[in-house]
Scaffold this active site. Structure first.
Site, PDB file in Angstrom:
ATOM      1  N   HIS A  36       0.910  -1.189  -0.061  1.00  0.00           N
ATOM      2  CA  HIS A  36      -0.051  -0.026   0.112  1.00  0.00           C
ATOM      3  C   HIS A  36       0.867   1.135  -0.003  1.00  0.00           C
ATOM      4  O   HIS A  36       2.183   1.049   0.560  1.00  0.00           O
ATOM      5  CB  HIS A  36      -0.791   0.210   1.289  1.00  0.00           C
ATOM      6  CG  HIS A  36      -1.919   1.169   1.362  1.00  0.00           C
ATOM      7  ND1 HIS A  36      -2.690   1.263   0.249  1.00  0.00           N
ATOM      8  CD2 HIS A  36      -2.233   2.145   2.268  1.00  0.00           C
ATOM      9  CE1 HIS A  36      -3.615   2.429   0.488  1.00  0.00           C
ATOM     10  NE2 HIS A  36      -3.069   2.831   1.839  1.00  0.00           N
ATOM     11  N   HIS A  48      -3.383   9.161   1.425  1.00  0.00           N
ATOM     12  CA  HIS A  48      -3.544   7.715   0.678  1.00  0.00           C
ATOM     13  C   HIS A  48      -4.899   7.475  -0.058  1.00  0.00           C
ATOM     14  O   HIS A  48      -6.020   8.192   0.368  1.00  0.00           O
ATOM     15  CB  HIS A  48      -3.155   6.740   1.649  1.00  0.00           C
ATOM     16  CG  HIS A  48      -4.007   6.534   2.660  1.00  0.00           C
ATOM     17  ND1 HIS A  48      -4.742   5.335   2.845  1.00  0.00           N
ATOM     18  CD2 HIS A  48      -4.153   7.229   3.862  1.00  0.00           C
ATOM     19  CE1 HIS A  48      -5.549   5.341   3.973  1.00  0.00           C
ATOM     20  NE2 HIS A  48      -5.332   6.633   4.528  1.00  0.00           N
ATOM     21  N   CYS A 124      -3.131   2.731  -5.930  1.00  0.00           N
ATOM     22  CA  CYS A 124      -2.479   3.743  -4.637  1.00  0.00           C
ATOM     23  C   CYS A 124      -1.103   4.129  -5.259  1.00  0.00           C
ATOM     24  O   CYS A 124      -0.580   5.476  -4.911  1.00  0.00           O
ATOM     25  CB  CYS A 124      -2.507   3.140  -3.194  1.00  0.00           C
ATOM     26  SG  CYS A 124      -1.637   1.712  -3.034  1.00  0.00           S
TER      27      CYS A 124
END
Length: 170
Positions: A36, A48, A124
């Site tokens: 991530h 994020h 992401c």
């Protein structure tokens, strides 16, 4: 003597030899099976992508099934969920980072917006690289596609190619 401006969290990081992120740094968070990504903004906080509903946990593998994401401003510690992480500006050698003030301005402008999400074309990692470099790129996807391409070429070479496999080829 400790700097009173440092949070307890960062005092622990410094005691472990981990550097404190600077504004505009990319943070790679190691989840099981994938990474991530977030971008450090200020005061122990990052921006994020997270799923738009509460039914999926931010940064969870199940969140990849959504085609939308919300841009969140969160404390780094809250995004980590106990996972390890590192500062990773690995594309600095390939692309020139935008000026820090522009990175932060662009990043803050995105907070709370709903954006299109795609595991292959807009995840992401694409998101944070676009904010830092102005280039949406994901090496996770590139490696995945390279591995899938190798596997399909190998299977085709031994006579096991299927017309349906091409649906899964990146």
């Amino acid at each position: 003597t400790p700097n009173p401006g440092l949070s307890l969290y960062y005092l622990i990081l410094l005691s472990q030899g981990k550097p404190r992120p600077r504004p505009g740094d990319l943070i790679e968070i190691f989840r099981i099976g994938y990474e991530h990504w977030a971008i450090y903004v200020e005061d122990d906080c990052v921006v994020h992508l997270a799923p738009p509903s509460e039914e999926f946990e931010a940064g969870s593998i199940t969140s990849v099934f959504s085609n939308r994401a919300v841009v969140k401003y969160s404390r780094l510690e809250d995004v980590l969920h106990g996972c390890s992480w590192k500062i990773n500006n690995k594309l600095d050698g390939t692309y020139l980072p935008l000026p820090v003030d522009k990175i932060i301005q662009r990043t803050k402008k995105m907070i709370n917006k709903i954006v299109q999400y795609s595991l292959i074309e807009g995840n992401c990692e694409h998101f944070v690289n676009d904010l830092r470099y102005g280039v949406a790129r994901s090496q996770q996807v590139w490696y995945l596609c390279s591995d899938a391409g190798f596997l399909l070429n190998f299977l085709g070479g031994i006579g096991l190619r299927s017309q349906y496999w091409s649906l899964y080829y990146c």
